[in-house]
Design a protein around this motif. Structure first.
Motif, PDB file in Angstrom:
ATOM      1  N   GLN A  26       0.837  -1.207   0.000  1.00 31.16           N
ATOM      2  CA  GLN A  26       0.000   0.000   0.000  1.00 31.16           C
ATOM      3  C   GLN A  26       0.872   1.257   0.000  1.00 31.16           C
ATOM      4  O   GLN A  26       0.584   2.224  -0.707  1.00 31.16           O
ATOM      5  N   LEU A  27       1.944   1.239   0.826  1.00 27.56           N
ATOM      6  CA  LEU A  27       2.827   2.413   0.884  1.00 27.56           C
ATOM      7  C   LEU A  27       3.491   2.639  -0.468  1.00 27.56           C
ATOM      8  O   LEU A  27       3.585   3.778  -0.943  1.00 27.56           O
ATOM      9  N   ALA A  28       3.934   1.550  -1.116  1.00 26.33           N
ATOM     10  CA  ALA A  28       4.573   1.700  -2.432  1.00 26.33           C
ATOM     11  C   ALA A  28       3.572   2.279  -3.429  1.00 26.33           C
ATOM     12  O   ALA A  28       3.902   3.161  -4.229  1.00 26.33           O
ATOM     13  N   SER A  29       2.319   1.821  -3.350  1.00 28.36           N
ATOM     14  CA  SER A  29       1.325   2.310  -4.310  1.00 28.36           C
ATOM     15  C   SER A  29       0.974   3.770  -4.039  1.00 28.36           C
ATOM     16  O   SER A  29       0.443   4.457  -4.907  1.00 28.36           O
ATOM     17  N   SER A  30       1.258   4.267  -2.819  1.00 29.14           N
ATOM     18  CA  SER A  30       1.019   5.680  -2.520  1.00 29.14           C
ATOM     19  C   SER A  30       2.256   6.534  -2.773  1.00 29.14           C
ATOM     20  O   SER A  30       2.327   7.680  -2.315  1.00 29.14           O
ATOM     21  N   GLY A  31       3.266   5.982  -3.439  1.00 28.67           N
ATOM     22  CA  GLY A  31       4.417   6.788  -3.855  1.00 28.67           C
ATOM     23  C   GLY A  31       5.583   6.809  -2.889  1.00 28.67           C
ATOM     24  O   GLY A  31       6.535   7.566  -3.087  1.00 28.67           O
ATOM     25  N   PHE A  32       5.528   5.997  -1.816  1.00 27.37           N
ATOM     26  CA  PHE A  32       6.680   5.915  -0.914  1.00 27.37           C
ATOM     27  C   PHE A  32       7.785   5.077  -1.547  1.00 27.37           C
ATOM     28  O   PHE A  32       7.511   4.174  -2.342  1.00 27.37           O
ATOM     29  N   ARG A  33       9.039   5.384  -1.183  1.00 23.28           N
ATOM     30  CA  ARG A  33      10.144   4.476  -1.500  1.00 23.28           C
ATOM     31  C   ARG A  33      10.187   3.491  -0.346  1.00 23.28           C
ATOM     32  O   ARG A  33      10.468   3.874   0.796  1.00 23.28           O
ATOM     33  N   VAL A  34       9.868   2.235  -0.609  1.00 18.38           N
ATOM     34  CA  VAL A  34       9.675   1.290   0.490  1.00 18.38           C
ATOM     35  C   VAL A  34      10.807   0.264   0.525  1.00 18.38           C
ATOM     36  O   VAL A  34      11.131  -0.364  -0.484  1.00 18.38           O
ATOM     37  N   THR A  35      11.410   0.139   1.705  1.00 17.92           N
ATOM     38  CA  THR A  35      12.340  -0.962   1.952  1.00 17.92           C
ATOM     39  C   THR A  35      11.671  -1.865   2.970  1.00 17.92           C
ATOM     40  O   THR A  35      11.035  -1.389   3.910  1.00 17.92           O
ATOM     41  N   GLY A  36      11.801  -3.164   2.754  1.00 16.38           N
ATOM     42  CA  GLY A  36      11.260  -4.113   3.722  1.00 16.38           C
ATOM     43  C   GLY A  36      12.391  -4.963   4.259  1.00 16.38           C
ATOM     44  O   GLY A  36      13.332  -5.276   3.524  1.00 16.38           O
ATOM     45  N   ILE A  37      12.331  -5.293   5.545  1.00 15.77           N
ATOM     46  CA  ILE A  37      13.305  -6.257   6.038  1.00 15.77           C
ATOM     47  C   ILE A  37      12.581  -7.413   6.700  1.00 15.77           C
ATOM     48  O   ILE A  37      11.438  -7.286   7.162  1.00 15.77           O
ATOM     49  N   ASP A  38      13.237  -8.551   6.692  1.00 12.78           N
ATOM     50  CA  ASP A  38      12.682  -9.732   7.347  1.00 12.78           C
ATOM     51  C   ASP A  38      13.842 -10.659   7.673  1.00 12.78           C
ATOM     52  O   ASP A  38      14.858 -10.646   6.983  1.00 12.78           O
ATOM     53  N   LEU A  39      13.677 -11.429   8.727  1.00 11.81           N
ATOM     54  CA  LEU A  39      14.682 -12.434   9.059  1.00 11.81           C
ATOM     55  C   LEU A  39      14.628 -13.568   8.058  1.00 11.81           C
ATOM     56  O   LEU A  39      15.632 -14.148   7.681  1.00 11.81           O
ATOM     57  N   ALA A  40      13.383 -13.867   7.656  1.00  9.27           N
ATOM     58  CA  ALA A  40      13.177 -15.005   6.754  1.00  9.27           C
ATOM     59  C   ALA A  40      13.440 -14.598   5.313  1.00  9.27           C
ATOM     60  O   ALA A  40      13.255 -13.441   4.941  1.00  9.27           O
ATOM     61  N   ARG A  41      13.879 -15.570   4.529  1.00  7.89           N
ATOM     62  CA  ARG A  41      13.964 -15.360   3.084  1.00  7.89           C
ATOM     63  C   ARG A  41      12.623 -15.714   2.482  1.00  7.89           C
ATOM     64  O   ARG A  41      11.889 -16.527   3.025  1.00  7.89           O
ATOM     65  N   ALA A  42      12.302 -15.087   1.349  1.00  3.51           N
ATOM     66  CA  ALA A  42      11.066 -15.486   0.657  1.00  3.51           C
ATOM     67  C   ALA A  42      11.321 -15.331  -0.822  1.00  3.51           C
ATOM     68  O   ALA A  42      12.177 -14.543  -1.237  1.00  3.51           O
TER      69      ALA A  42
END
Ligand SMILES: C=C(O[C@@H]1C=C(C(=O)O)C=C[C@H]1O)C(=O)O
Length: 412
Positions: A26-42
């Motif tokens: 949702q944030l990306a679709s509203s024009g934010f530059r979004v970075t995501g982090i997670d411990l898990a790989r996907a």
């Protein structure tokens, strides 16, 4: 002033969880530059989201650099991880950033937060749905821990995503969740335990199962698809949960006692009271249960001509019912357009409707020309209904909306 100018950076911790992924999308679709982090790989990352494998409780150099530019830090993780990670993350976060957490329970975190030396605005949100569902039109609880313009700006953003935002204090939130989640989940878990401990085999039961049983099993199935911690926190961390479970136990004990003492009249009175107190003002739930039950008892795959025809008849019933529902909405649109003096003919919207349906139809290999033919008739009828209500000169659909109807033979 826009609190989040286009290109503002958002960091989503727990981006592979269902809520983290939904918020990142949702944030990306509203024009934010979004970075995501997670411990898990996907295998898959949400579209337009840069994903780093990182541990929020031990921020490395790459993560610290992202944090330094972050305007919105979303923490879509459990309370345990959240309270471990925050003290490590906050020193690297700008003082004017907004923190958004997504815990299922708010008051223990509110108490913890009060002891933290943070200056940043902190907003709690609790989407009342799993992140794999379309957020539009769904409820979301918002809990601003500190009055801050940035929290209000994020709530505006949630409303732009067409979420129905209800603002609560931490105590109000948890009190409501005990009823909305603890009681329902407990009942479903107890149903599952009773079933699992029964000597009767589920396969044999399912052959005979009436719709309410199938619905209960579907609710249980849903609970097995999310992380157990989600449900544990709802039961264990909410200060109101123990009381809610006790009420459920008491209600079951009252039923048991009533039957043991052959209190037939009491049972009648109780059920009548439930109808009056709960359902009388919400009669649409009677229809909802009918629709769910119809849906859940899928008839067997047809294998004879009469059976195929019966299946087609059922689908035609649904097509007509849906067409009726669409038409009822058109009536409301007509009323809205008349009072707001909005033109009936909306070529941009017509194009959008036809293209959406053509794209959707591709899932079923429906030809674009068929969709155009159908929607030419449906929208012409809609415009006719609107003009009847609104009055004024009529414009022909095909002339005004030629780009929506390009297939050979449709535009004649
Ligand atoms: C319903 C509307 O009015 C008309 C009917 C449409 C429809 O049936 O989908 C689309 C565009 C309009 O010209 C609308 O404006 O949304």
């Amino acid at each position: 002033m826009n609190a989040f100018p286009p290109g503002s950076r958002a960091l989503v911790v727990g981006v592979h969880g269902s809520i983290g992924a939904m918020l990142a999308r949702q944030l990306a679709s509203s024009g934010f530059r979004v970075t995501g982090i997670d411990l898990a790989r996907a295998d898959a990352a949400p579209a337009n989201v840069t994903v780093l494998q990182a541990d929020a409780t031990r921020p490395d150099a790459a993560l610290r650099q992202v944090l330094g530019e972050t305007r919105i830090l979303v923490l879509a993780v459990s309370q345990h991880v959240l309270t471990q990670a925050l003290p490590q993350l906050l020193p690297h976060l700008p003082a004017d950033a907004l923190l958004v957490e997504t815990l299922s329970i708010k008051s223990p975190f509110a108490a913890w937060l009060a002891d933290q030396p943070t200056t940043q605005a902190v907003l709690g949100i609790n989407p009342m749905f799993s992140g794999d569902l379309d957020p539009a039109g769904r409820p979301l609880a918002a809990v601003p821990y500190r009055d801050a313009p940035l929290a209000d700006a994020f709530i505006d953003l949630l409303r732009q995503w067409r979420l129905d935002v209800v603002t609560l204090t931490p105590a109000q939130h948890d009190e409501a969740m005990a009823m909305l989640q603890t009681v329902g989940h407990s009942a479903v878990l107890a149903f599952g335990q009773t079933l699992a401990r029964s000597p009767l085999a589920l396969d044999a039961l399912l052959r005979l199962a009436p719709p309410p049983f199938r619905v209960m099993l579907a609710l249980l199935a849903r609970m097995t698809q999310n992380h157990p911690d989600v449900y544990w926190e709802i039961q264990a961390d909410n200060p109101c949960s123990a009381d809610a479970r006790r009420r459920l136990l008491n209600a079951l004990a009252t039923l048991d006692d009533g039957v043991a003492s052959d209190d037939h009249a009491g049972f009648h009175t109780a059920l009548t009271a439930l109808k009056e107190d709960l359902i009388a003002d919400h009669p649409d739930y009677v229809d909802t249960s009918r629709r769910i039950f119809e849906f859940i008892n899928q008839p067997p795959a047809p294998d004879t001509l009469p059976a195929f025809r019966a299946a087609i008849d059922r689908i035609d019933d649904q097509l007509i019912d849906l067409l009726g529902q669409r038409q009822a909405l058109i009536g409301q649109v007509a009323h809205f357009k008349k009072t707001s003096q909005t033109p009936v003919m909306q070529p941009n919207r017509v194009l959008e409707v036809v293209q959406r349906c053509k794209t959707r139809g591709q899932r079923w290999h429906l030809r674009g020309e068929l969709i155009e033919q159908l929607y030419r008739l449906i929208i012409e009828e809609a415009c006719h209904i609107e003009y009847e209500h609104v009055g004024g000169p009529r414009e022909p659909l095909l002339q005004r909306s030629a780009p929506a109807f390009q297939s050979a033979g449709v535009n004649e």
